[in-house]
Scaffold this motif. Structure first.
Motif, PDB file in Angstrom:
ATOM      1  N   LEU B  55       0.787  -1.462  -0.069  1.00  0.00           N
ATOM      2  CA  LEU B  55      -0.078  -0.111   0.067  1.00  0.00           C
ATOM      3  C   LEU B  55       0.794   1.178   0.022  1.00  0.00           C
ATOM      4  O   LEU B  55       0.143   2.183   0.341  1.00  0.00           O
ATOM      5  N   ASP B  93      -7.134  -1.445  -0.685  1.00  0.00           N
ATOM      6  CA  ASP B  93      -6.821  -1.829   0.458  1.00  0.00           C
ATOM      7  C   ASP B  93      -7.224  -3.124   0.699  1.00  0.00           C
ATOM      8  O   ASP B  93      -7.800  -3.888   0.012  1.00  0.00           O
ATOM      9  N   ASN B  97      -9.872  -3.882   5.865  1.00  0.00           N
ATOM     10  CA  ASN B  97      -9.840  -2.204   6.083  1.00  0.00           C
ATOM     11  C   ASN B  97     -10.754  -1.840   5.264  1.00  0.00           C
ATOM     12  O   ASN B  97     -11.603  -0.582   5.755  1.00  0.00           O
ATOM     13  N   HIS B 136      -2.621   1.907   8.675  1.00  0.00           N
ATOM     14  CA  HIS B 136      -1.670   1.309   7.611  1.00  0.00           C
ATOM     15  C   HIS B 136      -0.071   0.971   8.310  1.00  0.00           C
ATOM     16  O   HIS B 136       0.053   0.006   8.711  1.00  0.00           O
ATOM     17  N   HIS B 140      -0.106  -3.212   7.010  1.00  0.00           N
ATOM     18  CA  HIS B 140      -1.451  -3.132   7.536  1.00  0.00           C
ATOM     19  C   HIS B 140      -1.390  -4.047   8.609  1.00  0.00           C
ATOM     20  O   HIS B 140      -0.581  -4.831   8.858  1.00  0.00           O
ATOM     21  N   LEU B 276     -13.628   2.520  -0.682  1.00  0.00           N
ATOM     22  CA  LEU B 276     -12.353   2.798  -1.150  1.00  0.00           C
ATOM     23  C   LEU B 276     -12.464   3.635  -2.358  1.00  0.00           C
ATOM     24  O   LEU B 276     -11.719   4.506  -2.553  1.00  0.00           O
TER      25      LEU B 276
END
Lengths: 280, 280
Positions: B55, B93, B97, B136, B140, B276
């Motif tokens: 990420l 993600d 999450n 994060h 994560h 997201l």
């Protein structure tokens, strides 16, 4: 411990007095800052306090120490008397959240968005920053009271936490070492098995911080961590316990920079308070 | 699972196809959105993926699935092919999450600044929000892989996690129940001792989330939590394990609203992806 300044390069002499009753202690704090305020202008005061504390801006007890076991200090308003007496904004948080903030501004976690500061001493406490914000939520972290994989078959010690027995603090704090081995940590020789076991429990706690918070760095401070030989041991055991599951270069390639001592040393406390004052 | 929409009140039919090879699966995703894009304008695509994933915006492998044990999926670029084929921004993600974000927008965590979503099913995964931001950090969270106080004397079961054995997931996931008792969870009667032990491990994990993150609410979803009787048991055991140390009304007065099931049910996955996409 009180001081006036704006950061590590501008920090006046620290003044220290014992934590007696709330009335006397707060009176001495106010006197100190009133006296200093005659010579230089105070813009804000920061308080990095032992906890648990009430941090909810809307709460009738905002700025109070709440359910502490420290005699006489339950339900003590800290912020109110200081604000009234000194007439400046008061920044307020836990001692460990303050220290985390200070390490982020000036110490071992500069430029990181997400990190944890843990102190391992007479107890274990931790503060953390996630995406540049201190962790608060419903209260504030109480990292010392997480449970860890205590294997009673290998280590029949019941732990010293008055609440939970064998939580992380109960197994891994300074008093846990002393009670388990019958000697203070500083009296145990470097080759004593205490250190290997201590590093194991440090690593179990670190593993849980990695699993829940995924920090970019973990700072371990406090009296127990003055035994520098714990750092290489705890790093090695953390890598072993994670079993290669968390594949990030911070752990697989740069563990020496991942689990580190604090940089602000004895000034972490007052610099934490100053960091909180700067945030007002 | 793919869908087009802007939220729970505007969610088109979900289309589901098996996760086969990366090439075939990504091709079918692209086909689905191209086809739908002929009828309505796509502004963004969100991907709520199994992990671990990369990420870091600056990383050469941003948007990749990285060290997954799922055969054929190691080092698979997800975001790149979707962005190139569809020509829209791609939000990316972890699945948990994403689900946490969706529960915050439309479900069980609305208006909260800080909460955790955990799914207990074939594995255990968790996502979290701290001060309105997804956690994060270095990677994560991998909440299923924290260690908990496994008392081998009471429960000699070694756990099922291929990496850690008796981590939280190893002791408390659906496959752990099945392997420990020799029966699938859905075949165990309501008075079977499995449920009491399961609630105990749920509570140990919850206790660690409270200690490290201090969330305002903990949402427990996934197949195992469809056994609704686990909620009152897990709440009771959490209160017992905390031993009165964390004095917040969320726990001492309103535990029924503190540990709760998700509200978005079977749509949590696609709504997570939509959440997201909305963040792009």
């Amino acid at each position: 411990m009180c001081a006036v300044g704006t950061g590590p390069d501008d920090l006046g002499a620290r003044v220290e007095f014992p934590t007696t009753t709330p009335e006397e202690t707060i009176r001495r704090v106010v006197e100190f800052f009133r006296e200093r305020g005659k010579r230089e202008k105070l813009s804000a005061v920061g308080v990095a306090s032992f906890g648990p504390i009430d941090l909810h801006p809307g709460s009738p007890h905002f700025g109070y120490i709440t359910s502490t076991p420290k005699p006489g200090w339950q339900n003590t308003d800290l912020v109110g008397p200081l604000r009234r007496a000194l007439g400046v904004p008061v920044g307020f948080d836990t001692d460990v959240n303050g220290a985390a903030l200070a390490e982020g501004l000036w110490g071992a976690a500069q430029k990181l968005d997400s990190f944890v500061y843990v102190t391992i001493g007479t107890g274990i406490g931790g503060g953390g920053v996630v995406e540049k914000k201190l962790i608060h939520g419903a209260l504030h972290p109480e990292m010392g009271h997480m449970n860890v994989a205590h294997d009673w078959r290998q280590d029949p010690f019941a732990g010293v936490c008055p609440f939970h027995g064998d939580c992380w603090e109960g197994l891994c704090s300074g008093p846990a070492i002393e009670k388990r081995w019958g000697k203070k940590a500083e009296e145990l020789p470097a080759d004593h098995p205490a250190w290997e076991l201590e590093a194991h429990y440090l690593a179990l706690g670190v593993m849980n911080l990695v699993s829940t918070l995924s920090p970019q760095r973990i700072i371990l401070g406090g009296g127990v961590m003055r035994h520098q030989e714990l750092f290489p041991l705890a790093r090695q055991k953390t890598v072993e316990l994670l079993k290669g599951y968390i594949q990030i270069p911070e752990i697989t390639e740069r563990i020496d920079e991942y689990i580190v001592p604090p940089k602000l040393g004895e000034n972490a406390g007052v610099l934490g308070a100053i960091a909180l004052a700067l945030g007002c």
